[in-house]
Design a protein around this motif. Structure first.
Motif, PDB file in Angstrom:
ATOM      1  N   MET A 111       0.842  -1.205   0.000  1.00  0.00           N
ATOM      2  CA  MET A 111       0.000   0.000   0.000  1.00  0.00           C
ATOM      3  C   MET A 111       0.870   1.244   0.000  1.00  0.00           C
ATOM      4  SD  MET A 111      -3.302  -0.703   0.152  1.00  0.00           S
ATOM      5  CE  MET A 111      -4.219   0.506   1.032  1.00  0.00           C
ATOM      6  N   HIS A 112       1.924   1.193   0.785  1.00  0.00           N
ATOM      7  CA  HIS A 112       2.835   2.335   0.906  1.00  0.00           C
ATOM      8  C   HIS A 112       3.511   2.621  -0.429  1.00  0.00           C
ATOM      9  CE1 HIS A 112       5.677   4.948   3.000  1.00  0.00           C
ATOM     10  NE2 HIS A 112       6.635   4.360   2.317  1.00  0.00           N
ATOM     11  N   LEU A 149      -1.966  -6.746 -14.101  1.00  0.00           N
ATOM     12  CA  LEU A 149      -0.951  -6.923 -13.065  1.00  0.00           C
ATOM     13  C   LEU A 149      -1.578  -6.920 -11.681  1.00  0.00           C
ATOM     14  CD1 LEU A 149       2.172  -7.031 -13.188  1.00  0.00           C
ATOM     15  CD2 LEU A 149       2.174  -4.627 -12.676  1.00  0.00           C
ATOM     16  N   PHE A 150      -2.761  -6.338 -11.578  1.00  0.00           N
ATOM     17  CA  PHE A 150      -3.287  -6.037 -10.252  1.00  0.00           C
ATOM     18  C   PHE A 150      -4.536  -6.810  -9.893  1.00  0.00           C
ATOM     19  CE2 PHE A 150      -0.099  -3.199  -9.429  1.00  0.00           C
ATOM     20  CZ  PHE A 150       0.056  -2.290 -10.455  1.00  0.00           C
ATOM     21  N   CYS A 208      -3.681 -11.717   0.176  1.00  0.00           N
ATOM     22  CA  CYS A 208      -4.548 -10.843   0.954  1.00  0.00           C
ATOM     23  C   CYS A 208      -6.003 -11.266   0.844  1.00  0.00           C
ATOM     24  CB  CYS A 208      -4.393  -9.385   0.528  1.00  0.00           C
ATOM     25  SG  CYS A 208      -4.558  -9.144  -1.231  1.00  0.00           S
ATOM     26  N   VAL A 209      -6.744 -10.918   1.858  1.00  0.00           N
ATOM     27  CA  VAL A 209      -8.163 -11.231   1.948  1.00  0.00           C
ATOM     28  C   VAL A 209      -8.907 -10.306   0.979  1.00  0.00           C
ATOM     29  CG1 VAL A 209     -10.033 -11.537   3.604  1.00  0.00           C
ATOM     30  CG2 VAL A 209      -7.671 -11.639   4.355  1.00  0.00           C
ATOM     31  N   SER A 210     -10.138 -10.658   0.642  1.00  0.00           N
ATOM     32  CA  SER A 210     -10.877  -9.878  -0.357  1.00  0.00           C
ATOM     33  C   SER A 210     -11.115  -8.448   0.102  1.00  0.00           C
ATOM     34  CB  SER A 210     -12.208 -10.552  -0.669  1.00  0.00           C
ATOM     35  OG  SER A 210     -12.883 -10.795   0.535  1.00  0.00           O
ATOM     36  N   ARG A 211     -11.266  -8.228   1.414  1.00  0.00           N
ATOM     37  CA  ARG A 211     -11.498  -6.871   1.915  1.00  0.00           C
ATOM     38  C   ARG A 211     -10.253  -6.007   1.715  1.00  0.00           C
ATOM     39  NH1 ARG A 211     -11.582  -4.883   7.244  1.00  0.00           N
ATOM     40  NH2 ARG A 211     -11.046  -6.939   7.958  1.00  0.00           N
ATOM     41  N   GLN A 212      -9.095  -6.590   1.962  1.00  0.00           N
ATOM     42  CA  GLN A 212      -7.833  -5.863   1.765  1.00  0.00           C
ATOM     43  C   GLN A 212      -7.628  -5.590   0.293  1.00  0.00           C
ATOM     44  OE1 GLN A 212      -5.095  -8.556   3.444  1.00  0.00           O
ATOM     45  NE2 GLN A 212      -5.504  -7.938   5.547  1.00  0.00           N
ATOM     46  N   TYR A 213      -7.997  -6.572  -0.516  1.00  0.00           N
ATOM     47  CA  TYR A 213      -7.854  -6.395  -1.960  1.00  0.00           C
ATOM     48  C   TYR A 213      -8.749  -5.256  -2.442  1.00  0.00           C
ATOM     49  CZ  TYR A 213      -7.892  -7.454  -6.911  1.00  0.00           C
ATOM     50  OH  TYR A 213      -7.796  -7.352  -8.253  1.00  0.00           O
ATOM     51  N   ILE A 216      -7.700  -1.947  -4.477  1.00  0.00           N
ATOM     52  CA  ILE A 216      -8.323  -1.539  -5.739  1.00  0.00           C
ATOM     53  C   ILE A 216      -8.798  -0.100  -5.666  1.00  0.00           C
ATOM     54  CG2 ILE A 216     -10.327  -1.956  -7.212  1.00  0.00           C
ATOM     55  CD1 ILE A 216      -7.984  -3.796  -7.688  1.00  0.00           C
ATOM     56  N   GLN A 217      -9.290   0.292  -4.496  1.00  0.00           N
ATOM     57  CA  GLN A 217      -9.721   1.691  -4.322  1.00  0.00           C
ATOM     58  C   GLN A 217      -8.545   2.630  -4.563  1.00  0.00           C
ATOM     59  OE1 GLN A 217     -11.296   2.460  -0.457  1.00  0.00           O
ATOM     60  NE2 GLN A 217     -13.157   1.324  -0.866  1.00  0.00           N
ATOM     61  N   LEU A 218      -7.411   2.270  -3.980  1.00  0.00           N
ATOM     62  CA  LEU A 218      -6.232   3.118  -4.128  1.00  0.00           C
ATOM     63  C   LEU A 218      -5.777   3.159  -5.580  1.00  0.00           C
ATOM     64  CD1 LEU A 218      -4.239   4.792  -2.568  1.00  0.00           C
ATOM     65  CD2 LEU A 218      -2.839   2.796  -2.259  1.00  0.00           C
ATOM     66  N   MET A 219      -5.870   2.035  -6.266  1.00  0.00           N
ATOM     67  CA  MET A 219      -5.482   2.005  -7.667  1.00  0.00           C
ATOM     68  C   MET A 219      -6.425   2.853  -8.512  1.00  0.00           C
ATOM     69  SD  MET A 219      -2.764   0.423  -8.103  1.00  0.00           S
ATOM     70  CE  MET A 219      -2.769   0.384  -9.851  1.00  0.00           C
TER      71      MET A 219
END
Lengths: 310, 229
Positions: free
Chosen positions: A117-118, A139-140, A153-158, A162-165
């Motif tokens: 994330m960082h 890629l993502f 990673c779990v679906s919530r983390q994913y 995706i939000q950040l992307m």
């Protein structure tokens, strides 16, 4: 957790009576120099149980023997195990000789996820700086993450990733401003060119229909614009409008939404230079200002509660 | 001592609170609403202007505010004055007062114009906007005072003022003067038009206040070296 360098072996204490899952006792062959550290131990029980004063007093042999004694019910020559006995399990930990972890995000608990994330956020900033668009969505995907970044990673983390992307991808580019496409002119049955536009400001939305050679009458939501906007300031933008519709917000934000809608509708009538002029005049940017949220511990967004000396 | 506020901070409140922040990315540039700027041909631009134009073509631009337009009637100074006069976000009332003031000024000037002899008619200014601007110019102080602590005591030190600060002070004095020193029954626009006309001819309380500030600065010029910036 790929800590290839300096993988050391440590002890992990578990209270025997409270183990509710079947632990994998992978007894890795310990290296001669064992760096140990108590990760989790109840202080009360530690004080109570003098026998479990610390893993320094115990060797792996003793642990192994106790483990076999626990796991098997056969008779063994080991001393009698009390009720509050501890089981020692070996896991891989990632800290060095000075007991400081190698990775700077170790204490988050999910170091590779947070470091990803960082890094992605650093990338977002770099993109903002160089006005570049990042493509390569394959890629993502969640599998792609596993393959290229070795992240599970779990679906919530994913979803957060995706939000950040998505935020990264929505940043403005130097050549394409605000994801904006100029629509071609549409012609209605009488051959009159018209175009539509919509805009939003601060929970108010407005849609606009611009006709090329209109009679000059302007109506908003069916009523004349002079009646709909009694304040002069709101009417300044209604120069070329023929029909508009707006709802939500207050009178000022509706006027702002209609202004944006008019500017967007006019784009199909104007040349490139004029479009650029409109953009530099600030007419095509949707204003990001919204009502600031109220914070806890304060009365409003900025106003604090009355200060009492005592 | 004073009750601590940190006890009220909940764990989810961020410790570092941004105070003067904006919803825009600092990358965004200010918009240019005036039409004349865009009609200048390429040849007449200075190198800085050319550079600025190039920069603007690649950078995103902030949205223009609601009160800013490219029409001839758009006056940034007047808009600022309206905003300063506004109370509780009620711009309609503030704008109404200003329009009434301008109308009142125009009426008075036109009356004076018709009463004046032929020779003096040309000198009387009837345009309320020019009167407003000139009056504000006459109220602007040239030098200001700052309270600087030196050796335990506070001295009033004369300092130069920026353009924005001068304009702000002139407007603020005008508005406070009209709110405080008037008879109970006079309306705001009447008092404001009186003050503006007085300031236009360099009389009145606001100009007096400006002169007093200048005198104070002059009398304290010995401390001017206390300023370090």
């Amino acid at each position: 957790m790929a800590a290839s360098c300096g993988k050391t072996v440590g002890y992990f204490l578990w209270k025997f009576g409270n183990c509710c899952f079947n632990f994998n006792t992978n007894l890795l062959s310990p290296t001669p120099q064992v760096l140990s550290r108590q990760l989790c131990v109840s202080a009360v029980l530690h004080r109570k149980n003098l026998a479990a004063a610390g893993p320094e007093k115990f060797s792996e042999e003793f642990g192994k023997r106790h483990l076999t004694a626990v796991m098997s019910n056969e008779g063994c020559t080991t001393p009698a195990i009390g009720v509050n006995q501890y089981i020692y399990i070996y896991i891989a930990v990632q800290w060095g000789a000075d007991r400081r972890p190698f990775h700077f995000l170790f204490y988050t608990g999910k170091q590779s996820y947070y470091s990803l994330m960082h890094d992605t956020f650093t990338k977002a900033l770099a993109v903002e700086k160089h006005q570049d668009r990042l493509r390569g969505k394959d890629l993502f995907t969640q599998d792609g993450l596993l393959l290229f970044f070795h992240v599970v990673c779990v679906s919530r983390q994913y979803a957060r990733f995706i939000q950040l992307m998505e935020r990264l991808l929505s940043l403005p580019n130097c050549s394409v401003e605000e994801d904006f496409q100029v629509q071609p002119l549409q012609y209605d049955q009488h051959g009159v060119a018209y175009s539509t536009g919509d805009g939003r400001r601060k929970t108010a939305t407005g849609t606009v229909l611009l006709r090329d050679t209109g009679s000059g009458s302007i109506s908003i939501n069916g009523t004349n614009y002079v009646h709909y906007f009694p304040v002069l300031q709101d009417r300044i933008f209604m120069l070329h409008l023929t029909a508009g519709h707006s709802h939500g917000g207050g009178h000022s934000s509706q006027a702002g939404a209609l202004r944006l809608a008019i500017s967007r509708a006019m784009l199909s009538f104007l040349s490139e230079g004029q479009v650029e002029t409109m953009r530099q005049a600030g007419l095509l940017t949707p204003g990001p200002r919204i009502k600031e949220r109220k914070k806890p511990g304060q009365e409003g967004a900025r106003r604090k509660f009355t200060w009492k000396k005592r | 001592m004073a009750a601590s506020v940190t006890g009220l901070l909940k764990p989810w409140t961020p410790r570092v609170l941004l105070v003067r922040w904006s919803r825009y990315n600092p990358y965004y540039l200010e918009p240019e609403p005036r039409k004349e700027v865009y009609h200048i041909p390429e040849t007449e631009l200075t190198p800085e202007q050319k550079e600025e134009r190039e920069l603007k073509s690649v950078r995103p631009i902030k949205a223009a505010t609601n009160s800013v337009t490219s029409s001839v009637f758009n006056d940034p100074v007047l808009s600022k004055f309206v905003n300063m006069m506004m109370k509780d976000g009620d711009k309609i009332i503030a704008k109404g007062i200003i329009t009434q003031t301008l109308e009142n000024m125009k009426r008075k000037q036109v009356e004076k114009y018709h009463k004046a002899p032929e020779g003096k008619k040309a000198e009387i200014e009837c345009n309320p906007y020019t009167i407003f601007h000139h009056a504000l110019e006459n109220c602007k102080p040239v030098i200001g005072l700052a309270s600087i602590q030196k050796g335990g005591k506070f001295y009033q030190v004369p300092i130069p003022l920026t353009d924005n600060r001068r304009r702000f002070l002139a407007m603020k004095w005008m508005i406070t003067e009209c709110r405080d020193n008037k008879h109970r029954r006079t309306l705001m626009y009447e008092k404001l038009s009186q003050e503006l006309l007085a300031a236009f001819s360099k009389e009145g309380n606001v100009v007096k206040r400006k002169h007093e500030l200048h005198k104070m600065a002059e009398s304290n010029r010995a401390y001017a070296h206390y300023r370090w910036w």
